[in-house]
Design an enzyme around this catalytic site. Structure first.
Site, short mmCIF file in Angstrom:
data_model
loop_
_atom_site.label_atom_id
_atom_site.label_comp_id
_atom_site.label_asym_id
_atom_site.label_seq_id
_atom_site.Cartn_x
_atom_site.Cartn_y
_atom_site.Cartn_z
N ASP A 147 50.49 41.41 51.32
CA ASP A 147 51.04 42.73 51.05
C ASP A 147 52.15 42.72 50.01
O ASP A 147 52.15 43.53 49.10
CB ASP A 147 51.52 43.42 52.32
CG ASP A 147 51.85 44.88 52.07
OD1 ASP A 147 51.02 45.57 51.45
OD2 ASP A 147 52.94 45.32 52.48
N HIS B 69 53.24 44.16 44.76
CA HIS B 69 52.27 44.56 45.77
C HIS B 69 51.00 43.74 45.52
O HIS B 69 50.23 44.01 44.62
CB HIS B 69 51.98 46.06 45.66
CG HIS B 69 51.09 46.57 46.72
ND1 HIS B 69 51.55 46.90 47.98
CD2 HIS B 69 49.76 46.79 46.75
CE1 HIS B 69 50.55 47.32 48.71
NE2 HIS B 69 49.45 47.26 48.00
N ARG C 67 30.32 42.09 33.75
CA ARG C 67 29.49 40.99 34.25
C ARG C 67 29.81 39.71 33.50
O ARG C 67 29.78 38.62 34.07
CB ARG C 67 28.01 41.34 34.08
CG ARG C 67 27.56 42.40 35.07
CD ARG C 67 26.09 42.70 34.93
NE ARG C 67 25.31 41.51 35.24
CZ ARG C 67 24.08 41.31 34.80
NH1 ARG C 67 23.49 42.21 34.05
NH2 ARG C 67 23.42 40.22 35.13
N LYS D 204 42.71 43.59 49.48
CA LYS D 204 43.42 42.33 49.21
C LYS D 204 43.52 41.47 50.47
O LYS D 204 43.17 40.30 50.45
CB LYS D 204 44.83 42.63 48.67
CG LYS D 204 44.85 43.34 47.33
CD LYS D 204 46.26 43.65 46.86
CE LYS D 204 47.00 44.61 47.77
NZ LYS D 204 46.45 45.96 47.85
#
Length: 153
Positions: free
Chosen positions: A55, A13, A110, A34
């Site tokens: 997908d 996925h 970060r 996504k």
């Protein structure tokens, strides 16, 4: 006697796109963005970006490299939430060089450690970056990761 149906390849996925000649695998939970990130890259990059898969992605390791391709029924299709399914030109296969994981902001450092900046998939070590879910400039950060190598900290 009938023929045995051919087994479909295993998929993950995820979505995948080629950006400036480099394959990018985008992973994340359902609804994490996504397809939106891939769409933003397609629009921003125009001729320098090509859809690989949306997908579901077929991954295959070969000679120490990871390749992504679309499952046949989804080839050339990308979902745009609120609009529907769009047909786009696509690549049938491309080598992956960067993995982007869409995650909650609290899981995105970060300044990631060297260990967090790599991942192993199918026995292949790849560059990795974590992006916060919903990050408006995510496509810019992906381009930066491709164009400008990070300085180890």
């Amino acid at each position: 006697m009938g023929q045995t149906p051919k087994a479909l390849p295993a998929t993950v996925h995820a979505s995948a796109i080629q950006v400036e000649g480099r394959g990018v695998l985008v992973r994340g939970q359902s609804g994490s963005g996504k397809s939106s990130l891939v769409l933003a890259l397609l629009i921003a990059g125009r001729d320098d970006c090509r859809l690989i898969a949306d997908d579901r992605v077929v991954l295959a390791a070969e000679a120490g490299r990871l390749f992504a391709s679309p499952p046949e029924p989804l080839a050339g299709l990308i979902e745009v939430r609120g609009q529907g399914i769009l047909r786009q030109p696509y690549l049938s296969s491309a080598e992956i060089g960067l993995v982007v994981d869409l995650q909650p902001v609290e899981l995105c450092s970060r300044l990631p450690s060297a260990a967090a900046a790599e991942i192993e998939i199918e026995g292949v070590r790849l560059r990795r970056m974590a992006l916060p879910i919903g990050q408006a400039d995510g496509w810019v950060r992906v381009l930066a990761a491709i164009r400008f190598p990070a300085v180890p900290v």
